[in-house]
Design an enzyme around this catalytic site. Sequence first.
Site, PDB file in Angstrom:
ATOM      1  N   ASP A  45       0.810  -1.205  -0.145  1.00 14.12           N
ATOM      2  CA  ASP A  45       0.044   0.041  -0.197  1.00 14.12           C
ATOM      3  C   ASP A  45       1.024   1.196  -0.128  1.00 14.12           C
ATOM      4  OD1 ASP A  45      -3.248   0.580   0.783  1.00 14.12           O
ATOM      5  OD2 ASP A  45      -1.821   2.238   1.195  1.00 14.12           O
ATOM      6  N   ILE A  46       0.651   1.997  -0.821  1.00 16.16           N
ATOM      7  CA  ILE A  46       1.335   3.413  -1.125  1.00 16.16           C
ATOM      8  C   ILE A  46       1.307   4.299   0.280  1.00 16.16           C
ATOM      9  CG2 ILE A  46      -0.442   4.956  -1.830  1.00 16.16           C
ATOM     10  CD1 ILE A  46       1.541   5.938  -4.030  1.00 16.16           C
ATOM     11  N   GLN A 108     -13.916   2.896   1.470  1.00 15.86           N
ATOM     12  CA  GLN A 108     -13.392   2.334   0.100  1.00 15.86           C
ATOM     13  C   GLN A 108     -13.226   3.708  -0.732  1.00 15.86           C
ATOM     14  OE1 GLN A 108     -15.845  -0.405  -2.305  1.00 15.86           O
ATOM     15  NE2 GLN A 108     -14.183  -0.841  -3.766  1.00 15.86           N
ATOM     16  N   SER A 109     -12.083   3.780  -1.291  1.00 17.14           N
ATOM     17  CA  SER A 109     -11.507   4.739  -2.224  1.00 17.14           C
ATOM     18  C   SER A 109     -10.926   4.404  -3.562  1.00 17.14           C
ATOM     19  CB  SER A 109     -10.225   5.614  -1.359  1.00 17.14           C
ATOM     20  OG  SER A 109      -9.210   4.831  -1.266  1.00 17.14           O
ATOM     21  N   HIS A 114     -10.518  -5.309  -3.338  1.00 17.05           N
ATOM     22  CA  HIS A 114      -9.061  -5.458  -2.826  1.00 17.05           C
ATOM     23  C   HIS A 114      -9.121  -6.074  -1.330  1.00 17.05           C
ATOM     24  CE1 HIS A 114     -10.040  -1.188  -2.638  1.00 17.05           C
ATOM     25  NE2 HIS A 114      -9.320  -1.120  -1.466  1.00 17.05           N
ATOM     26  N   HIS A 116      -6.941  -5.762   2.236  1.00 12.94           N
ATOM     27  CA  HIS A 116      -5.776  -4.995   2.939  1.00 12.94           C
ATOM     28  C   HIS A 116      -5.229  -6.046   3.810  1.00 12.94           C
ATOM     29  CE1 HIS A 116      -6.842  -0.606   2.208  1.00 12.94           C
ATOM     30  NE2 HIS A 116      -7.815  -1.117   1.886  1.00 12.94           N
TER      31      HIS A 116
HETATM   32  P1  DGP Z   1      -9.738   1.585   0.337  1.00 13.35           P
HETATM   33  O1  DGP Z   1      -9.521   2.787   0.858  1.00 13.35           O
HETATM   34  O2  DGP Z   1     -10.269   0.278   1.168  1.00 13.35           O
HETATM   35  O3  DGP Z   1     -10.282   1.461  -1.199  1.00 13.35           O
HETATM   36  O4  DGP Z   1      -7.968   1.256  -0.005  1.00 13.35           O
HETATM   37  C1  DGP Z   1      -7.345   1.593  -1.096  1.00 13.35           C
HETATM   38  C2  DGP Z   1      -6.101   1.725  -0.869  1.00 13.35           C
HETATM   39  O5  DGP Z   1      -5.173   1.954  -2.018  1.00 13.35           O
HETATM   40  C3  DGP Z   1      -5.289   2.673   0.228  1.00 13.35           C
HETATM   41  O6  DGP Z   1      -4.898   2.460   1.269  1.00 13.35           O
HETATM   42  C4  DGP Z   1      -4.271   3.491  -0.323  1.00 13.35           C
HETATM   43  C5  DGP Z   1      -3.980   2.587  -1.764  1.00 13.35           C
HETATM   44  N1  DGP Z   1      -3.463   3.263  -2.885  1.00 13.35           N
HETATM   45  C6  DGP Z   1      -4.132   4.440  -3.394  1.00 13.35           C
HETATM   46  N2  DGP Z   1      -3.276   4.559  -4.559  1.00 13.35           N
HETATM   47  C7  DGP Z   1      -2.712   3.631  -4.728  1.00 13.35           C
HETATM   48  C8  DGP Z   1      -1.178   3.582  -5.572  1.00 13.35           C
HETATM   49  O7  DGP Z   1      -1.184   4.472  -6.452  1.00 13.35           O
HETATM   50  N3  DGP Z   1      -0.382   2.611  -5.524  1.00 13.35           N
HETATM   51  C9  DGP Z   1      -0.499   1.822  -4.217  1.00 13.35           C
HETATM   52  N4  DGP Z   1       0.533   0.981  -4.179  1.00 13.35           N
HETATM   53  N5  DGP Z   1      -1.374   2.125  -3.344  1.00 13.35           N
HETATM   54  C10 DGP Z   1      -2.428   3.093  -3.460  1.00 13.35           C
END
Ligand code: DGP
Length: 128
Positions: A45-46, A108-109, A114, A116
């Site tokens: 996760d970023i 959810q964003s 997915h 976690h």
């Molecule tokens: P959610 O909020 O449950 O939909 O989780 C989405 C996750 O995705 C959030 O924890 C941050 C991660 N994320 C968003 N953009 C990127 C990206 O460009 N790369 C990676 N590795 N993770 C990302």
Amino acid sequence: MDATGTDGLSRTDAVERDCLFCRIARREVHADVLFEDDRVLAFRDINPQAPVHVLVIPKRHIGSLADLTGSDEDLMGHTFVVASSLASELGVTDGFRVVGNCGEKAGQSVFHIHIHLLGGRRFGWPPG
Ligand code: DGP
């Protein structure tokens, strides 16, 4: 068959073209990938919320947990088995959490399903 837009793409194709996690799965956007096979990708996760914070996604575009159907059982079962294997590989089997946020109200964003995988620290309950 869904409607075709002015760009000649079906709505489904346009969603998959623009979806961030589809783009990561196609390696158009960089991610720190820990596991890949023909069905699933796992990457860090970023914006990590724990020392271990990995996202495990099916490569096929599914918007959210609410969109699952019976035909997704094998794929989602595999996704969880990959998360379990990664928990072991990353040394967090003494305590880890698997989270699936479904819908904007639940946090959810990114609207590509997915899970976690979080580990490496103690977690509280209930979650926020
Ligand atoms: P959610 O909020 O449950 O939909 O989780 C989405 C996750 O995705 C959030 O924890 C941050 C991660 N994320 C968003 N953009 C990127 C990206 O460009 N790369 C990676 N590795 N993770 C990302």
